[in-house]
Structure formats: C-alpha cells, structure tokens
Design an enzyme around this catalytic site. Structure first.
Site, PDB file in Angstrom:
ATOM      1  N   TYR A  57     -29.025 -83.922 -82.760  1.00  0.00           N
ATOM      2  CA  TYR A  57     -30.437 -84.280 -82.871  1.00  0.00           C
ATOM      3  C   TYR A  57     -30.597 -85.805 -82.990  1.00  0.00           C
ATOM      4  O   TYR A  57     -30.272 -86.401 -84.017  1.00  0.00           O
ATOM      5  CB  TYR A  57     -31.094 -83.612 -84.085  1.00  0.00           C
ATOM      6  CG  TYR A  57     -31.042 -82.093 -84.078  1.00  0.00           C
ATOM      7  CD1 TYR A  57     -30.841 -81.376 -82.894  1.00  0.00           C
ATOM      8  CD2 TYR A  57     -31.197 -81.362 -85.251  1.00  0.00           C
ATOM      9  CE1 TYR A  57     -30.793 -79.980 -82.890  1.00  0.00           C
ATOM     10  CE2 TYR A  57     -31.156 -79.970 -85.251  1.00  0.00           C
ATOM     11  CZ  TYR A  57     -30.947 -79.300 -84.062  1.00  0.00           C
ATOM     12  OH  TYR A  57     -30.902 -77.928 -84.060  1.00  0.00           O
ATOM     13  N   SER A 203     -36.570 -71.889 -84.516  1.00  0.00           N
ATOM     14  CA  SER A 203     -37.855 -71.855 -83.793  1.00  0.00           C
ATOM     15  C   SER A 203     -38.673 -70.613 -84.173  1.00  0.00           C
ATOM     16  O   SER A 203     -39.180 -69.904 -83.301  1.00  0.00           O
ATOM     17  CB  SER A 203     -37.637 -71.924 -82.281  1.00  0.00           C
ATOM     18  OG  SER A 203     -36.908 -73.077 -81.911  1.00  0.00           O
ATOM     19  N   GLY A 206     -41.998 -70.241 -82.649  1.00  0.00           N
ATOM     20  CA  GLY A 206     -42.049 -70.311 -81.182  1.00  0.00           C
ATOM     21  C   GLY A 206     -42.265 -71.742 -80.710  1.00  0.00           C
ATOM     22  O   GLY A 206     -43.045 -71.995 -79.814  1.00  0.00           O
ATOM     23  N   ARG A 207     -41.531 -72.673 -81.355  1.00  0.00           N
ATOM     24  CA  ARG A 207     -41.647 -74.113 -81.042  1.00  0.00           C
ATOM     25  C   ARG A 207     -43.093 -74.588 -81.227  1.00  0.00           C
ATOM     26  O   ARG A 207     -43.585 -75.438 -80.493  1.00  0.00           O
ATOM     27  CB  ARG A 207     -41.145 -74.400 -79.630  1.00  0.00           C
ATOM     28  CG  ARG A 207     -39.680 -74.003 -79.495  1.00  0.00           C
ATOM     29  CD  ARG A 207     -39.148 -74.050 -78.093  1.00  0.00           C
ATOM     30  NE  ARG A 207     -37.931 -73.254 -77.996  1.00  0.00           N
ATOM     31  CZ  ARG A 207     -36.712 -73.661 -78.315  1.00  0.00           C
ATOM     32  NH1 ARG A 207     -36.525 -74.880 -78.722  1.00  0.00           N
ATOM     33  NH2 ARG A 207     -35.675 -72.860 -78.218  1.00  0.00           N
TER      34      ARG A 207
HETATM   35  N1  LIG Z   1     -29.399 -73.754 -83.306  1.00  0.00           N
HETATM   36  C1  LIG Z   1     -30.132 -74.168 -82.311  1.00  0.00           C
HETATM   37  O1  LIG Z   1     -29.720 -74.167 -81.152  1.00  0.00           O
HETATM   38  C2  LIG Z   1     -31.528 -74.655 -82.583  1.00  0.00           C
HETATM   39  C3  LIG Z   1     -32.446 -74.823 -81.542  1.00  0.00           C
HETATM   40  C4  LIG Z   1     -33.734 -75.268 -81.852  1.00  0.00           C
HETATM   41  C5  LIG Z   1     -34.080 -75.526 -83.170  1.00  0.00           C
HETATM   42  N2  LIG Z   1     -33.155 -75.381 -84.153  1.00  0.00           N
HETATM   43  C6  LIG Z   1     -33.483 -75.653 -85.572  1.00  0.00           C
HETATM   44  O2  LIG Z   1     -34.592 -74.858 -85.944  1.00  0.00           O
HETATM   45  C7  LIG Z   1     -35.632 -75.680 -86.473  1.00  0.00           C
HETATM   46  C8  LIG Z   1     -36.989 -75.093 -86.164  1.00  0.00           C
HETATM   47  O3  LIG Z   1     -37.162 -74.889 -84.781  1.00  0.00           O
HETATM   48  P1  LIG Z   1     -38.194 -75.734 -83.887  1.00  0.00           P
HETATM   49  O4  LIG Z   1     -38.533 -76.983 -84.583  1.00  0.00           O
HETATM   50  O5  LIG Z   1     -37.607 -75.766 -82.526  1.00  0.00           O
HETATM   51  O6  LIG Z   1     -39.447 -74.782 -83.739  1.00  0.00           O
HETATM   52  P2  LIG Z   1     -40.542 -74.146 -84.718  1.00  0.00           P
HETATM   53  O7  LIG Z   1     -40.116 -74.253 -86.110  1.00  0.00           O
HETATM   54  O8  LIG Z   1     -40.813 -72.804 -84.158  1.00  0.00           O
HETATM   55  O9  LIG Z   1     -41.812 -75.075 -84.411  1.00  0.00           O
HETATM   56  C9  LIG Z   1     -41.819 -76.453 -84.627  1.00  0.00           C
HETATM   57  C10 LIG Z   1     -43.094 -77.023 -84.047  1.00  0.00           C
HETATM   58  O10 LIG Z   1     -44.206 -76.412 -84.686  1.00  0.00           O
HETATM   59  C11 LIG Z   1     -45.029 -77.418 -85.261  1.00  0.00           C
HETATM   60  N3  LIG Z   1     -45.505 -76.867 -86.551  1.00  0.00           N
HETATM   61  C12 LIG Z   1     -44.751 -76.558 -87.635  1.00  0.00           C
HETATM   62  N4  LIG Z   1     -45.521 -76.037 -88.611  1.00  0.00           N
HETATM   63  C13 LIG Z   1     -46.782 -76.025 -88.120  1.00  0.00           C
HETATM   64  C14 LIG Z   1     -48.012 -75.607 -88.659  1.00  0.00           C
HETATM   65  N5  LIG Z   1     -48.090 -75.069 -89.871  1.00  0.00           N
HETATM   66  N6  LIG Z   1     -49.135 -75.745 -87.885  1.00  0.00           N
HETATM   67  C15 LIG Z   1     -49.070 -76.271 -86.632  1.00  0.00           C
HETATM   68  N7  LIG Z   1     -47.912 -76.675 -86.075  1.00  0.00           N
HETATM   69  C16 LIG Z   1     -46.787 -76.564 -86.820  1.00  0.00           C
HETATM   70  C17 LIG Z   1     -44.165 -78.636 -85.436  1.00  0.00           C
HETATM   71  O11 LIG Z   1     -44.989 -79.769 -85.377  1.00  0.00           O
HETATM   72  P3  LIG Z   1     -44.663 -81.205 -86.047  1.00  0.00           P
HETATM   73  O12 LIG Z   1     -43.229 -81.501 -85.754  1.00  0.00           O
HETATM   74  O13 LIG Z   1     -45.613 -82.094 -85.356  1.00  0.00           O
HETATM   75  O14 LIG Z   1     -44.883 -81.101 -87.496  1.00  0.00           O
HETATM   76  C18 LIG Z   1     -43.252 -78.519 -84.215  1.00  0.00           C
HETATM   77  O15 LIG Z   1     -43.891 -79.021 -83.072  1.00  0.00           O
HETATM   78  C19 LIG Z   1     -35.369 -77.042 -85.818  1.00  0.00           C
HETATM   79  O16 LIG Z   1     -35.988 -78.090 -86.537  1.00  0.00           O
HETATM   80  C20 LIG Z   1     -33.862 -77.102 -85.832  1.00  0.00           C
HETATM   81  O17 LIG Z   1     -33.402 -77.536 -87.099  1.00  0.00           O
HETATM   82  C21 LIG Z   1     -31.898 -74.931 -83.875  1.00  0.00           C
END
Ligand SMILES: NC(=O)c1ccc[n+]([C@@H]2O[C@H](COP(=O)([O-])OP(=O)(O)OC[C@H]3O[C@@H](n4cnc5c(N)ncnc54)[C@H](OP(=O)(O)O)[C@@H]3O)[C@@H](O)[C@H]2O)c1
Length: 328
Positions: A57, A203, A206-207
């Site tokens: 990252y 995620s 759902g991102r």
């Molecule tokens: N192992 C893997 O291959 C892998 C892959 C992807 C992710 N990950 C891990 O999983 C974590 C979470 O996944 P992710 O970040 O991809 O997706 P997520 O948690 O599904 O969604 C993150 C997105 O949602 C937004 N968000 C979060 N809370 C919100 C709320 N209450 N209201 C409106 N928008 C909101 C965030 O915005 P802002 O950022 O603008 O706050 C960001 O754009 C990552 O940070 C990473 O550590 C691991």
C-alpha cells in the site's frame, strides 16, 4: 475508551471491527497524512485496535504512516501487515512467496512500522510458483524468532489453506467478503471454521459502493482504481445501484445508514468474523463503529440478503488479471 467487544482470530484477540488503512496511501485517490494519522489515533481512542496494512500500500508509505501514528502506543495495537506483491501499483503483477523473499519483506516491514514484531503477518497472495509449505515454513521461522506473532493468508483457496495450516497454525484468512461478494461462503469459510481459522472480510463496504455514496464514477479521481473495476463500469454500475437502493430503504426503516446495515450483516456472519472497513475519515470511522450496535433479527437478515442476491450483482469483483491471483 475501549468498549468495543473483543473477537478472536485463532488465538489472537482483536477488536470486533478493525480499520482498513489501504486508502490512506493507495487506490482511492489523493491522501492526506495528517487527516489519516488523526483517524488512526481516533480509532485507538475509540477502542478499534486492529489495524490492517500491507507493504504494497503506497509502496511502503502506509506502513510508515501507521508506524508514526502508533508510536508510543504499540501495546494498544494489533498490527496486521502483508507481503507478497513484489510489483508496485500499476506495474504488472508479480507475486513472490519464496523463503528468501518472505524474510526480506518482513525485515523491511518491521523497519517501516518501527516495531520489533508484527502481530499478524499475512501472505497477500499465494505464489503459484512456490509450494505453500515453503512460504509458510519461512513465515513460521519468523514466529520462532519473535518477529511475527500469528500467521495469515489472503485470498487463498481451500486446499492451500489446509496445506498451510498443516505447516503452522493459521490464525486468519483475509479475503473479500461482503453483501456483493459471497464466493467464499460455499467452500472456504467452512474449511476455516473446521480448522479454527478466523475470517477477516476485506472491502466489507464493497469498496464504498454499498454505502450508497457513489452514483457514478464521475466523482472518482483519475487515479482511483475503482474506475477500472468491472462493478463500477458503465452498465454494471447502474444495475448495482438497484441493490444499493434496496439496501438504503431497509436501512432507513431501521434508522441506520446503508453502510451500517452492510457492516452489521457482516458482523452477524459469526463470532469468528472481523471486518476491516477502510476509511480515511474520523466521521466514517465513527459511523462504521456504530454498526456494532445495530441489532438484526432473522427477518432483517433475510430481507437484507433478498435485497442483494449474488446473481444480481453485475460485473466481477476484479479484472481478469487480478482474478487470476485469487483463490490460489
Ligand atoms: N487482502 C487484500 O487483498 C485486500 C484488498 C483490498 C483491501 N484490503 C484491506 O481491506 C480494507 C478495507 O477494504 P477497502 O478499503 O478496499 O473497501 P471498503 O472498506 O469496502 O470501502 C472503503 C471505501 O468506503 C468509503 N467509506 C468507508 N466508510 C464509509 C462510510 N461510513 N460512508 C461512506 N463511505 C465510506 C471509504 O472512503 P474514505 O477513504 O474516503 O474514507 C473508501 O472509499 C483496506 O483498507 C485494506 O486494509 C485488503
């Protein structure tokens, strides 16, 4: 402070919700270190102690950022990081799991985090060229040396999980899991449960799509990886918005947000499930954390699942190249 319940990943105690830190360095557009550090520290103040990062990252930036944010508070935190992508974002994917690489990656992560051990060390993707026994054998060495406390895998398939667990206990599997990505429920989650391996859905929002925040990709920055993801593509996005509209209705009826509903559903999957929603902002962190207090009846759960049937989700969760590295 700290009224967040505890859940266990294998024998590792963590807060029932973690914080995904990827977006603070990588993938979702411009970042702001001061804002991210404030969010990280607020998370600790609120009792969210499980922080998720990876060497990939921001090509090390994310680990350095977390190191700065937790300096002086190491004992309050469960630090999870990952190795395995030897390329940078935007370059052709290159996964490495050979023993020499595992050691080198761990030393580099420890240095960037500024700590003497990692609480949970994941292989980010399984290296198809290297037997999992070699990779996990090298990870187990790190445990013996005290550099790592617990081991994890990410996006590993069921046979690989079994083989890995036979070499050294695996505490957690981190894989994509949410209302619109349920592939692991059929085979992988049952194997984890049989072996006592905890589940860390990544995620889980759902991102961000399941929060209802995105009606089009227009608002996303040019560098935002979601612009290239099939579910955000023209045609698919419109169909997926129908799912979000139904979730919004259910959420409104319960007096919560769609994102909170999606996280609460996730948390009801079992006591061995610890989602790691990602956010850069304190406001979203608080909103997501409040999802732990949302109570869902059997009827609510059925209605939520009926609102998001897997066969109505349009588009695969990754493009073809990235998909070839999951379920390895
Ligand atoms: N192992 C893997 O291959 C892998 C892959 C992807 C992710 N990950 C891990 O999983 C974590 C979470 O996944 P992710 O970040 O991809 O997706 P997520 O948690 O599904 O969604 C993150 C997105 O949602 C937004 N968000 C979060 N809370 C919100 C709320 N209450 N209201 C409106 N928008 C909101 C965030 O915005 P802002 O950022 O603008 O706050 C960001 O754009 C990552 O940070 C990473 O550590 C691991």
């Amino acid at each position: 402070m700290n009224n967040v319940p505890t859940r266990y990943l294998g024998e590792l105690a963590v807060s029932a919700q973690g914080l995904g830190c990827m977006g603070m360095s990588h993938g979702y557009g411009a970042t702001d270190d001061a804002q991210s550090i404030a969010t990280l520290q607020h998370a600790l103040d609120l009792g969210v102690t499980f922080l998720d990062t990876a060497d990939f990252y921001g090509a090390g930036h994310n680990e350095e950022l977390i190191g700065r944010a937790v300096a002086g508070r190491r004992d309050e935190v469960v630090l999870a990081t990952k190795f395995g992508f030897a390329n940078r974002l935007g370059e052709p994917t290159r996964v490495r799991g050979d023993a020499a690489y595992v050691r080198q990656a761990c030393e580099a992560s420890l240095r960037r985090l500024g700590v003497d051990h990692i609480d949970l060390y994941y292989q980010h993707r399984v290296d198809p060229q290297v037997p999992i026994e070699e990779t996990v054998g090298a990870m187990a060495e790190l445990v013996r040396e005290g550099k790592v406390r617990h081991l994890g895998l990410s996006e590993a398939g069921a046979p690989t999980i079994r083989r890995a667990h036979a070499v050294h206990p695996i505490a957690a599997l981190q894989s994509e899991w949410s209302l619109w990505t349920r592939d692991l429920e059929a085979e992988i989650a049952p194997v984890c449960r049989e072996l006592g391996i905890g589940l860390v859905p990544f995620s889980p929002l759902g991102r961000g799509f399941l929060t209802g925040r995105y009606n089009s990709v227009e608002g996303l920055e040019e560098s935002d990886v979601r612009r290239g993801q099939p579910r955000f593509a023209d045609g698919n996005l419109e169909r997926n918005l129908a799912i979000v509209a139904r979730l919004n209705e259910l959420a409104a009826a319960k007096g919560v947000t769609a994102g909170q509903l999606a996280l609460a559903w996730m948390q009801y999957r079992g006591d061995d499930v610890v989602p790691i929603p990602g956010t850069r902002r304190r406001q979203y962190l608080e909103e997501n954390l409040a999802a732990l207090d949302v109570e869902l009846s059997g009827e609510d759960l059925a209605a939520i699942e009926a609102a998001a049937p897997p066969d109505q989700v349009a588009g695969t969760r990754y493009d073809a190249t990235s998909l070839s590295f999951v379920n390895g």
